[in-house]
Structures are given as C-alpha cells and as structure tokens.
Design a protein around this motif. Structure first.
Motif, PDB file in Angstrom:
ATOM      1  N   GLU A 177       0.933  -1.280  -0.038  1.00 39.42           N
ATOM      2  CA  GLU A 177       0.101  -0.064  -0.065  1.00 39.42           C
ATOM      3  C   GLU A 177       0.992   1.268  -0.087  1.00 39.42           C
ATOM      4  OE1 GLU A 177      -1.306   0.428   4.753  1.00 39.42           O
ATOM      5  OE2 GLU A 177      -2.159  -0.950   3.700  1.00 39.42           O
ATOM      6  N   GLN A 229       2.018   4.925  -1.906  1.00 36.79           N
ATOM      7  CA  GLN A 229       2.942   5.270  -3.231  1.00 36.79           C
ATOM      8  C   GLN A 229       4.479   5.748  -2.976  1.00 36.79           C
ATOM      9  OE1 GLN A 229       0.673   8.157  -5.023  1.00 36.79           O
ATOM     10  NE2 GLN A 229       0.541   9.585  -3.482  1.00 36.79           N
ATOM     11  N   GLU A 248       8.669   6.273  -5.093  1.00 40.58           N
ATOM     12  CA  GLU A 248       9.595   6.374  -5.945  1.00 40.58           C
ATOM     13  C   GLU A 248      11.005   5.698  -5.544  1.00 40.58           C
ATOM     14  OE1 GLU A 248      10.019  10.449  -7.194  1.00 40.58           O
ATOM     15  OE2 GLU A 248      11.643  10.662  -5.853  1.00 40.58           O
ATOM     16  N   LYS A 281       8.389   5.331 -10.404  1.00 44.94           N
ATOM     17  CA  LYS A 281       7.188   5.706  -9.542  1.00 44.94           C
ATOM     18  C   LYS A 281       6.669   4.424  -9.203  1.00 44.94           C
ATOM     19  CE  LYS A 281       5.832  10.615 -10.766  1.00 44.94           C
ATOM     20  NZ  LYS A 281       6.580  11.238  -9.748  1.00 44.94           N
ATOM     21  N   SER A 327       3.505   2.257  -6.769  1.00 46.35           N
ATOM     22  CA  SER A 327       2.318   2.001  -6.195  1.00 46.35           C
ATOM     23  C   SER A 327       1.874   0.731  -5.736  1.00 46.35           C
ATOM     24  CB  SER A 327       1.280   3.080  -6.823  1.00 46.35           C
ATOM     25  OG  SER A 327       0.942   2.344  -8.272  1.00 46.35           O
ATOM     26  N   SER A 328       0.685   0.682  -4.946  1.00 45.86           N
ATOM     27  CA  SER A 328       0.217  -0.648  -4.554  1.00 45.86           C
ATOM     28  C   SER A 328       0.229  -1.621  -5.990  1.00 45.86           C
ATOM     29  CB  SER A 328      -1.339  -0.317  -3.887  1.00 45.86           C
ATOM     30  OG  SER A 328      -1.807  -1.589  -3.655  1.00 45.86           O
ATOM     31  N   ASP A 363       2.714  -3.025  -7.360  1.00 51.83           N
ATOM     32  CA  ASP A 363       3.770  -3.289  -8.049  1.00 51.83           C
ATOM     33  C   ASP A 363       4.926  -3.985  -7.399  1.00 51.83           C
ATOM     34  OD1 ASP A 363       3.167  -1.093  -9.966  1.00 51.83           O
ATOM     35  OD2 ASP A 363       4.058   0.516  -8.849  1.00 51.83           O
ATOM     36  N   ASN A 408       9.162   7.200   0.364  1.00 50.68           N
ATOM     37  CA  ASN A 408       7.831   7.340   0.258  1.00 50.68           C
ATOM     38  C   ASN A 408       7.576   8.749  -0.077  1.00 50.68           C
ATOM     39  OD1 ASN A 408       5.097   7.823   0.960  1.00 50.68           O
ATOM     40  ND2 ASN A 408       5.059   6.750   2.977  1.00 50.68           N
ATOM     41  N   SER A 436       4.600  10.248  -0.379  1.00 48.95           N
ATOM     42  CA  SER A 436       3.374  11.005   0.296  1.00 48.95           C
ATOM     43  C   SER A 436       3.748  11.865   1.446  1.00 48.95           C
ATOM     44  CB  SER A 436       2.420   9.858   0.591  1.00 48.95           C
ATOM     45  OG  SER A 436       1.374  10.184   1.419  1.00 48.95           O
ATOM     46  N   LEU A 462       4.081   4.178   3.104  1.00 48.10           N
ATOM     47  CA  LEU A 462       4.391   3.039   2.207  1.00 48.10           C
ATOM     48  C   LEU A 462       4.657   1.624   2.941  1.00 48.10           C
ATOM     49  CD1 LEU A 462       4.984   2.573  -0.498  1.00 48.10           C
ATOM     50  CD2 LEU A 462       7.060   3.271  -0.489  1.00 48.10           C
TER      51      LEU A 462
END
Length: 151
Positions: free
Chosen positions: A70, A72, A74, A83, A85-86, A88, A104, A106, A111
């Motif tokens: 969970e 997002q 890089e 990049k 995200s959930s 990947d 992370n 965000s 993350l």
C-alpha cells in the motif's frame, strides 16, 4: 537452523524501528527470523511519509524483490527514478545494476511493502552515494566483518 515448513502470521510479529539522519527511517517486521533463514529472508516494511527505507545501495551476492502492499513512492535505480504504487513488484539483481533506494513520496500516508530475497554469504553491500561499504558474513546480517567503511 530449522528447515521445516514455517507458518507465520504478521500480526504476531513485533515492529522494529531504524533510522539514520533526517531522511532515512523505517519500521520492519522480520517474518522469517534468523533462526529460520536458510536461502531466503522475508520482511514487511513501513516507510513513514517523506522518508526513504535505506541508504542507496546494492548487494554483490544477493537479489531483492519488493512487493508494494500500500502507498506510493519512487525508487531510485541505476536506470533512473521509477514511480511505484500498490501492486507493483520490483526486482533488484545482484551487482551495480541492482542499486536502489525506495522513498515514500506521500506527505501523510505510509508506504508498506514486502521485501524478500536471497541470503548468500559473504555479501558486500555498496552504498555509492555515501561512498561506503558493508560486509555481511553470517545469516541475516547478524555477523558483520566490517560496517560502514569509507571506500
């Protein structure tokens, strides 16, 4: 060392915390602990908002795979910034082409990712941005022959 089938529930494993400076911080659950490590390890990590997981690094003898559960972020790699995200999955091969650092991006969400990989020893870990190396000689990094030495 035990080599039996192992069943672990992540809710029964305690979080450990590690940080270095203002930028690097993570919480980790060691799902396959040192007693059970044979040829692979498995951890769950949480990276707080705006932090990175580890110094940028690569292993000479081990591969790592991240599954983003969970959040997002890089990841800095040899070929650039990706990049994530959930859902990947990222594979980092042994050697310079496997250099990585997960951040992370965000400002409010954690993350969370699963980290698993091989445990070949000895393993030399290069941290090119810090101009340092670390040598792991035993299971799961418990036995270090030297740590954070300038190149």
């Amino acid at each position: 060392m035990k080599h039996d089938t192992l069943k672990i529930n992540e809710n029964e494993v305690e979080w450990g915390t590690w940080s270095k400076g203002d930028e690097i911080e993570h919480n980790r659950k060691r799902l396959i602990d040192d007693e059970h490590v044979n040829k692979l390890y498995c951890d769950i990590y949480e990276i707080p908002p705006g932090k990175t997981n580890w110094p940028q690094h690569y292993h000479t003898c081990n591969e790592e795979v991240f599954y983003i559960i969970e959040g997002q972020g890089e990841v800095v790699t040899e070929s650039g910034v990706l990049k994530v995200s959930s859902g990947d999955i990222l594979r980092f091969p042994a050697g310079e082409k496997g250099v990585h650092q997960l951040k992370n991006t965000s400002d409010r969400e954690t993350l969370k990712y699963l980290d698993f990989g091989t445990t070949n020893f000895p393993d030399v870990v290069f941290m090119p941005a810090d101009n340092k190396i670390e040598l792991f000689a035993g299971k799961s990094g418990q036995d270090k022959m030297c740590s954070y030495k300038d190149l």
